[in-house]
Scaffold this active site. Structure first.
Site, short mmCIF file in Angstrom:
data_model
loop_
_atom_site.label_atom_id
_atom_site.label_comp_id
_atom_site.label_asym_id
_atom_site.label_seq_id
_atom_site.Cartn_x
_atom_site.Cartn_y
_atom_site.Cartn_z
N GLU A 22 0.84 -1.20 0.00
CA GLU A 22 0.00 0.00 0.00
C GLU A 22 0.88 1.24 0.00
O GLU A 22 1.48 1.59 1.01
CB GLU A 22 -0.91 0.00 1.22
CG GLU A 22 -1.92 1.13 1.26
CD GLU A 22 -3.00 0.99 0.19
OE1 GLU A 22 -3.03 1.84 -0.71
OE2 GLU A 22 -3.79 0.03 0.26
N GLU A 25 -0.10 7.10 1.74
CA GLU A 25 0.27 7.24 3.14
C GLU A 25 -0.87 7.78 4.00
O GLU A 25 -1.77 8.47 3.52
CB GLU A 25 1.46 8.20 3.29
CG GLU A 25 2.70 7.79 2.51
CD GLU A 25 2.81 8.52 1.18
OE1 GLU A 25 3.91 8.53 0.61
OE2 GLU A 25 1.78 9.07 0.72
N SER A 95 8.13 5.54 5.31
CA SER A 95 7.94 6.98 5.09
C SER A 95 8.73 7.86 6.06
O SER A 95 9.92 7.63 6.23
CB SER A 95 6.45 7.33 5.05
OG SER A 95 5.81 6.62 3.99
N CYS A 109 3.25 4.64 5.39
CA CYS A 109 2.57 3.90 4.32
C CYS A 109 2.40 2.45 4.74
O CYS A 109 2.59 2.08 5.89
CB CYS A 109 3.38 4.02 3.03
SG CYS A 109 5.09 3.44 3.17
N SER A 320 12.74 6.46 -0.71
CA SER A 320 12.26 7.47 0.24
C SER A 320 13.29 8.58 0.35
O SER A 320 14.50 8.34 0.25
CB SER A 320 12.01 6.85 1.62
OG SER A 320 10.83 6.08 1.63
N HIS A 333 8.24 9.74 -1.61
CA HIS A 333 8.17 8.30 -1.40
C HIS A 333 7.62 7.63 -2.66
O HIS A 333 6.69 8.14 -3.28
CB HIS A 333 7.29 7.97 -0.20
CG HIS A 333 7.79 8.58 1.07
ND1 HIS A 333 8.87 8.08 1.76
CD2 HIS A 333 7.40 9.69 1.74
CE1 HIS A 333 9.11 8.84 2.81
NE2 HIS A 333 8.24 9.83 2.82
#
Length: 454
Positions: A22, A25, A95, A109, A320, A333
């Site tokens: 996923e 965020e 993140s 995230c 990142s 990100h």
């Protein structure tokens, strides 16, 4: 595979299991005071124990080990830290976190449980830093790609709102954009001497640390303690020192081009995309060195000119980056798997260079023109790197005072900032949504776009 813990209301998901990651965020921003100057004026106790810098006050006095414990509850780890002059930037396994003396931004995230870390965060702010209330709170996120993989309250927006409402009062929650399309979710409180519910701080102090197995129902019940069970709050005099003007841009991009995706694979990866960089630092090179080279090669470092930058290239893929310049921040990100690719760019740098001019009373129309052009230039540079087919853009702008002159200035600024894409990008993207909200102290512009040739 997802597995439900027995007799628990929290679905536990192993992020290491096969399945999609996923990218979008969760973003939490909590202000414990309206400005750093306000923190200094309060003469709060210094109990943090962080060594080496006498200037550290407020939240910045908290030691990394203390933040580590809070982040364990969120299910992420610190990879590295930038100790800036005015803000600390923590690069996380999922993140980023930014810490100023008076506020904190936490962006995570994957299947992180961000909201479950708030009670511990409140305890740290109270017991270590002397804060007895919260000035204001923001929580936001884009719609998840895979909501069924989320844990705790994050499986559903209603559950997230309910959790936050057990801590904060006078809040508002919004669904911004089309319910049957790309939209953005926002929870916000107004600026106030304290937006915590009377019992929230005491309840948070009594809670044990949250874990993967924490029953959400039990946690909610603990936060539901009757306010009258606790002593009344001591009245705190409002602080009148304002925060500095702020403008925060967030670009949330999906369906990145295959060419863009392949740039964010580690050279040691055994995927066909593992061809970048063409001249890697080393096949098994340091993730920070590889990230720095990638940032330079893509032009991200040039966009963030003058900033202290911390970049990280994950294996087998993912990227990142944090950047700080003065009290301003930026964060990038990337989840490059083509089937569910995603990238975010968030920044509040003053690209228009209005900081000094504002004090000299730069004419409003000229300030709006320069701001609009700088935003369009920034958006174009970011889109050239990631080449998304779809994107949502949010722009938070701090407002002037609500007198006649301030209202007129705000109206002009909002009109100038509606145009987020320059003519070149408008030829390639069609706008499918645009919404303007006005909140206490801030205005929000939301816009959604998709490529015309899709």
């Amino acid at each position: 595979m997802a597995a439900s813990a027995s007799s628990a209301a929290v679905t536990v998901v192993d992020d290491s299991s096969p399945g999609p990651f996923e990218g979008p965020e969760k973003l939490l921003e909590i202000w414990f005071a309206p400005s750093e100057e306000d923190v200094v004026a309060r003469n709060l106790p210094l109990k943090g124990g962080r060594k080496g810098k006498e200037r550290w006050t407020g939240l910045r006095q908290v030691e990394k080990s203390v933040w580590d414990n809070m982040l364990d509850e969120v299910c992420c780890k610190v990879l590295s830290v930038i100790e800036g002059e005015e803000v600390d930037a923590y690069l996380l396994s999922e993140s980023s976190m930014f810490v100023w003396p008076h506020k904190l931004i936490l962006k995570t995230c994957g299947t992180t449980t961000l909201l479950l870390g708030i009670p511990t965060l409140l305890r740290i702010a109270s017991e270590t830093c002397g804060f007895k209330g919260v000035w204001r709170c923001f929580y936001s996120r884009k719609t998840f790609m895979f909501p069924e993989r989320q844990r705790g309250p994050h499986k559903d927006w209603t559950a997230e709102m309910s959790f936050l409402d057990k801590l904060f009062e006078n809040s508002s929650a919004y669904t911004v954009g089309r319910m049957n399309g790309d939209h953005w979710l926002l929870y916000i409180t107004p600026p106030s001497d304290d937006v915590l519910l009377p019992h929230a701080l005491e309840s948070s102090r009594a809670l044990p640390p949250a874990t993967h197995d924490t029953q959400l129902s039990a946690l909610s019940a603990s936060l539901d303690t009757t306010p009258s069970a606790f002593p009344p709050r001591r009245a705190v005099q409002p602080r009148l020192i304002p925060s500095r003007p702020d403008q925060t841009l967030e670009i949330l991009m999906t369906q990145l081009s295959p060419a863009a995706c392949k740039k964010f694979y580690h050279p040691s990866s055994d995927t066909p995309y593992a061809s970048y960089p063409a001249e890697p630092v080393a096949a098994d090179g340091d993730a920070h060195a590889l990230g720095a080279k990638l940032s330079d090669d893509l032009g991200l470092s040039a966009i963030l000119e003058g900033a202290t930058i911390d970049s990280f290239l994950f294996a087998p893929c993912g990227f990142s980056q944090n950047a700080v310049r003065g009290d301003r921040y930026a964060t990038v990100h990337v989840t490059p798997e083509e089937a569910y690719s995603y990238a975010s760019f968030e920044c509040n740098f003053d690209f228009a260079g209005l900081g000094a001019d504002a004090d000299r009373g730069l004419e409003t129309r000229e300030a709006v023109r320069r701001t609009s052009e700088s935003l369009q230039d920034l958006v174009e540079k970011v889109l050239a790197i990631f080449e998304p087919a779809k994107m949502c853009i949010t722009l938070f702008v701090s407002d002037e005072d609500e007198d006649d002159a301030g209202i007129e200035k705000n109206a002009r600024a909002h009109e100038g900032m509606r145009q987020l894409l320059n003519p070149h990008l408008e030829a390639r993207y069609e706008r499918v949504d645009r919404i303007l909200y006005s909140f206490d102290g801030y205005s929000l512009i939301f816009a959604a776009f998709q490529k015309k040739d899709r």
